[in-house]
Write an enzyme that holds these catalytic residues in place. Structure first.
Site, short mmCIF file in Angstrom:
data_model
loop_
_atom_site.label_atom_id
_atom_site.label_comp_id
_atom_site.label_asym_id
_atom_site.label_seq_id
_atom_site.Cartn_x
_atom_site.Cartn_y
_atom_site.Cartn_z
CE LYS A 90 61.86 39.16 5.03
NZ LYS A 90 62.97 40.04 4.86
CG ASP B 138 62.54 42.99 6.80
OD1 ASP B 138 62.41 43.45 7.91
OD2 ASP B 138 63.16 41.79 6.63
CE LYS C 52 65.59 43.15 10.05
NZ LYS C 52 65.58 42.76 8.55
CG ASP D 207 66.48 58.71 12.28
OD1 ASP D 207 66.75 59.40 13.12
OD2 ASP D 207 66.92 58.50 11.07
N PRO E 274 62.11 59.66 16.67
CG PRO E 274 61.06 59.47 18.98
CD PRO E 274 62.34 60.15 18.28
CB THR F 80 69.03 35.89 14.58
OG1 THR F 80 68.79 36.18 13.26
CG2 THR F 80 67.72 35.41 15.41
NE ARG G 196 69.02 31.63 2.15
CZ ARG G 196 69.72 31.63 3.10
NH1 ARG G 196 71.12 31.60 2.97
NH2 ARG G 196 69.60 31.84 4.43
O1 C5P Z 1 66.47 32.10 3.24
P1 C5P Z 1 66.02 32.16 4.41
O2 C5P Z 1 64.83 31.34 4.46
O3 C5P Z 1 67.17 32.07 5.51
O4 C5P Z 1 65.41 34.03 4.65
C1 C5P Z 1 64.98 34.44 5.60
C2 C5P Z 1 64.44 35.81 5.64
O5 C5P Z 1 64.38 36.20 6.99
C3 C5P Z 1 65.76 36.45 4.95
O6 C5P Z 1 65.20 37.73 4.27
C4 C5P Z 1 66.27 37.36 6.09
O7 C5P Z 1 66.79 38.44 6.05
C5 C5P Z 1 65.05 37.38 7.15
N1 C5P Z 1 65.36 37.40 8.47
C6 C5P Z 1 66.17 36.23 9.17
N2 C5P Z 1 66.24 36.26 10.36
C7 C5P Z 1 66.12 37.48 11.21
C8 C5P Z 1 65.33 38.26 10.77
C9 C5P Z 1 65.17 38.34 9.26
O8 C5P Z 1 66.28 35.25 8.48
N3 C5P Z 1 66.31 37.36 12.50
#
Ligand code: C5P
Length: 235
Positions: free
Chosen positions: A34, A61, A63, A66, A68, A121, A213
């Site tokens: 991603k 990713d 997102k 804007d 259509p 989230t 991570r």
């Molecule tokens: O490092 P980690 O496993 O937390 O990374 C999760 C990835 O998913 C990051 O790129 C973060 O921006 C993305 N993400 C998230 N929660 C969301 C949407 C995307 O952690 N609701």
């Protein structure tokens, strides 16, 4: 259905990103990856082309949100980059999601998967109520936005693994759930609050897990990735 582990390449330069991917050169399974806003805005389409040239599947990713017409045209550009998955904010409305899908569809009828973000989230119930003036319960909003995405013909949503079951009940088993917030049982949670293990995400029914991570910061990223695959994908 897909079932795959997607590594979040949250790096700021092409150099860091490609040297991280070099570690996987001899791995049996080539990771789905991603690319988010930071890397894309820093390095542009060239980094997408470089990753695709190495044969990785790629979720871009960005997102989009804007009017259509603008989203339709932007999606057409992204589709030409040969990415495999892209996303929009469901808050852009059903019309915007339909336009995104039209823009993505290539002349031969093929297109990348298109998924929607429901509520981020980072948006709490309190902020949604007080700042956005959305008075419904956040869980209800997430399901309604997923249903809107389904009505617009999208392939699925990004959601917490803990919501994947409810979303499949509302939108059907084939509607994809792509879920970040995954941690190993013995690992560090970092800033993620509601987390699950790859094994639990599989039980709940996630289709793709997005893992950053726990893989990118691991002492041995290839071993961490293969552990995710073993827990989430393999029977
Ligand atoms: O490092 P980690 O496993 O937390 O990374 C999760 C990835 O998913 C990051 O790129 C973060 O921006 C993305 N993400 C998230 N929660 C969301 C949407 C995307 O952690 N609701």
């Amino acid at each position: 259905m897909g079932k795959d582990v997607i590594i979040a390449l949250d790096f700021s330069t092409a150099e860091e990103t490609l040297s991280f991917l070099d570690k996987f050169a001899d791995n049996d399974r080539k990771p789905y990856v991603k690319v988010g806003m930071e890397l894309y805005y820093a390095e542009g389409p060239a980094i997408i082309k470089a990753i695709k040239k190495r044969g990785h599947k790629l979720f871009l990713d960005l997102k989009l949100h804007d009017i259509p017409n603008t989203v339709r045209k932007a999606m057409s550009v992204l589709s030409n980059l040969d990415v495999d998955m892209v996303n929009v904010h469901a808050a852009g409305t059903i019309d915007m999601m339909k336009a995104a899908k039209e823009g993505l569809t290539r002349e031969d009828g093929s297109r990348p998967l298109l998924i929607a973000v429901t509520q981020l989230t980072s948006t709490s119930q309190e902020r949604m109520t007080n700042e956005l003036l959305i008075e419904e319960d956040i869980d209800k909003v997430v399901i309604k936005y997923a249903e809107n995405a389904d009505d617009a013909g999208l392939d699925g949503v990004v959601c917490s693994p803990l919501e994947a079951g409810k979303i499949h009940s509302a939108c059907g088993r084939n509607f994809l759930t792509v879920t970040p917030g995954v941690r190993f049982a013995d690992g560090d949670k970092g800033d993620q609050v509601r987390v699950t293990t790859p094994e639990r995400a599989k039980e709940i029914g996630s289709d793709y897990i997005v893992v950053g991570r726990p893989i990118t910061q691991a002492d041995d990223p290839v071993a961490a990735y293969n552990r995710c695959v073993a827990e989430f994908v393999e029977e």
